[in-house]
Design a protein around this motif. Structure first.
Motif, mmCIF file in Angstrom:
data_model
loop_
_atom_site.group_PDB
_atom_site.id
_atom_site.type_symbol
_atom_site.label_atom_id
_atom_site.label_comp_id
_atom_site.label_asym_id
_atom_site.label_seq_id
_atom_site.Cartn_x
_atom_site.Cartn_y
_atom_site.Cartn_z
ATOM 1 N N ARG A 74 3.624 5.998 2.273
ATOM 2 C CA ARG A 74 3.461 4.998 1.206
ATOM 3 C C ARG A 74 3.566 3.563 1.742
ATOM 4 O O ARG A 74 2.867 2.680 1.259
ATOM 5 N N LYS A 75 4.436 3.359 2.698
ATOM 6 C CA LYS A 75 4.616 2.008 3.232
ATOM 7 C C LYS A 75 3.314 1.527 3.882
ATOM 8 O O LYS A 75 2.895 0.390 3.675
ATOM 9 N N THR A 76 2.671 2.404 4.641
ATOM 10 C CA THR A 76 1.401 2.042 5.285
ATOM 11 C C THR A 76 0.313 1.844 4.234
ATOM 12 O O THR A 76 -0.487 0.910 4.334
ATOM 13 N N VAL A 77 0.302 2.716 3.216
ATOM 14 C CA VAL A 77 -0.666 2.566 2.130
ATOM 15 C C VAL A 77 -0.478 1.211 1.452
ATOM 16 O O VAL A 77 -1.445 0.494 1.188
ATOM 17 N N ALA A 78 0.764 0.859 1.176
ATOM 18 C CA ALA A 78 1.044 -0.431 0.536
ATOM 19 C C ALA A 78 0.526 -1.576 1.393
ATOM 20 O O ALA A 78 -0.045 -2.549 0.875
ATOM 21 N N MET A 131 -3.226 -1.695 1.111
ATOM 22 C CA MET A 131 -3.638 -2.142 -0.223
ATOM 23 C C MET A 131 -3.246 -3.600 -0.488
ATOM 24 O O MET A 131 -3.674 -4.175 -1.484
ATOM 25 N N HIS A 132 -2.385 -4.153 0.369
ATOM 26 C CA HIS A 132 -1.831 -5.491 0.149
ATOM 27 C C HIS A 132 -1.060 -5.535 -1.166
ATOM 28 O O HIS A 132 -1.146 -6.485 -1.940
ATOM 29 N N ARG A 133 -0.303 -4.462 -1.418
ATOM 30 C CA ARG A 133 0.535 -4.333 -2.616
ATOM 31 C C ARG A 133 1.898 -3.806 -2.189
ATOM 32 O O ARG A 133 2.121 -3.480 -1.028
ATOM 33 N N ASP A 134 2.795 -3.648 -3.152
ATOM 34 C CA ASP A 134 4.107 -3.084 -2.828
ATOM 35 C C ASP A 134 4.098 -1.568 -3.061
ATOM 36 O O ASP A 134 3.152 -1.018 -3.620
ATOM 37 N N GLU A 135 5.164 -0.908 -2.627
ATOM 38 C CA GLU A 135 5.236 0.557 -2.730
ATOM 39 C C GLU A 135 5.296 1.032 -4.174
ATOM 40 O O GLU A 135 4.846 2.136 -4.479
ATOM 41 N N ALA A 136 5.824 0.226 -5.080
ATOM 42 C CA ALA A 136 5.856 0.606 -6.500
ATOM 43 C C ALA A 136 4.437 0.751 -7.036
ATOM 44 O O ALA A 136 4.141 1.673 -7.820
ATOM 45 N N THR A 137 3.541 -0.116 -6.599
ATOM 46 C CA THR A 137 2.137 -0.020 -7.011
ATOM 47 C C THR A 137 1.518 1.263 -6.464
ATOM 48 O O THR A 137 0.761 1.942 -7.164
ATOM 49 N N LEU A 140 3.468 11.407 1.896
ATOM 50 C CA LEU A 140 2.219 11.074 2.570
ATOM 51 C C LEU A 140 1.055 11.220 1.596
ATOM 52 O O LEU A 140 1.013 12.172 0.815
ATOM 53 N N LEU A 141 0.117 10.298 1.657
ATOM 54 C CA LEU A 141 -1.095 10.324 0.832
ATOM 55 C C LEU A 141 -2.304 10.354 1.762
ATOM 56 O O LEU A 141 -2.283 9.789 2.849
ATOM 57 N N ARG A 142 -3.376 11.001 1.282
ATOM 58 C CA ARG A 142 -4.594 11.082 2.090
ATOM 59 C C ARG A 142 -5.376 9.778 1.946
ATOM 60 O O ARG A 142 -5.647 9.319 0.835
ATOM 61 N N LEU A 143 -5.705 9.174 3.058
ATOM 62 C CA LEU A 143 -6.395 7.895 3.074
ATOM 63 C C LEU A 143 -7.712 7.956 2.300
ATOM 64 O O LEU A 143 -8.037 7.043 1.537
ATOM 65 N N GLY A 144 -8.480 9.044 2.460
ATOM 66 C CA GLY A 144 -9.774 9.167 1.789
ATOM 67 C C GLY A 144 -9.676 9.100 0.277
ATOM 68 O O GLY A 144 -10.554 8.554 -0.391
ATOM 69 N N ASP A 145 -8.580 9.649 -0.295
ATOM 70 C CA ASP A 145 -8.398 9.597 -1.752
ATOM 71 C C ASP A 145 -8.279 8.153 -2.232
ATOM 72 O O ASP A 145 -8.846 7.773 -3.260
ATOM 73 N N LEU A 146 -7.540 7.357 -1.487
ATOM 74 C CA LEU A 146 -7.343 5.954 -1.870
ATOM 75 C C LEU A 146 -8.608 5.129 -1.667
ATOM 76 O O LEU A 146 -8.883 4.209 -2.433
ATOM 77 N N ILE A 147 -9.388 5.470 -0.663
ATOM 78 C CA ILE A 147 -10.665 4.787 -0.442
ATOM 79 C C ILE A 147 -11.620 5.126 -1.577
ATOM 80 O O ILE A 147 -12.291 4.255 -2.129
#
Length: 134
Positions: free
Chosen positions: A17-21, A24-30, A51-58
């Motif tokens: 989540r930290k890397t995703v945040a 995304m240029h957002r915080d972990e709560a987002t 852990l989240l899959r990068l492709g889902d967020l893209i």
């Protein structure tokens, strides 16, 4: 906020989540909110990190596809988006069919109850008929 991770990222890569945040240029709560609202699949990583899959967020448009390794073809991205849409259509159809199944099951139960009542009436009529014949 930390800078974006450097390296070759892949759509199928599971990131915390930290890397995703950061991406995304957002915080972990987002990130948690996006995960919850879109019912994203997760894995548990080291130290019980989510852990989240990068492709889902893209595919959701939360992270730009430009973070991917440039050697990954744009067709892979398009295929993933098409598969996500197909999956959503299948989920909707599944829900509709479950509803129909429930309605049909109610009808079957009602018909079984009618058959049980009819069998009891027939048994009573046979008993009356047998009693008259004797």
């Amino acid at each position: 906020m930390a800078t974006a991770p450097v390296g070759r990222l892949d759509r199928d890569q599971w990131i915390d989540r930290k890397t995703v945040a950061t991406l995304m240029h957002r915080d972990e709560a987002t990130v948690r909110r996006v995960q919850r609202e879109n019912d994203l699949p997760t894995h548990t990583g080291p130290n019980n990190t989510t852990l989240l899959r990068l492709g889902d967020l893209i595919d959701l448009g939360r992270i730009p596809a430009s973070v991917l390794d440039p050697e990954i073809a744009a067709r892979d991205v398009a295929d993933a988006i098409a598969l996500r849409k197909e999956l959503e259509e299948l989920r909707r159809e599944h829900a509709m069919l479950l509803g129909k199944l429930g309605a049909h099951q109610e009808t079957v139960d009602l018909l079984r109850a009618h058959l049980a009542t009819q069998s009891a009436f027939i048994a009573d009529l046979r008993a009356v008929r047998t009693g008259q014949a004797a």
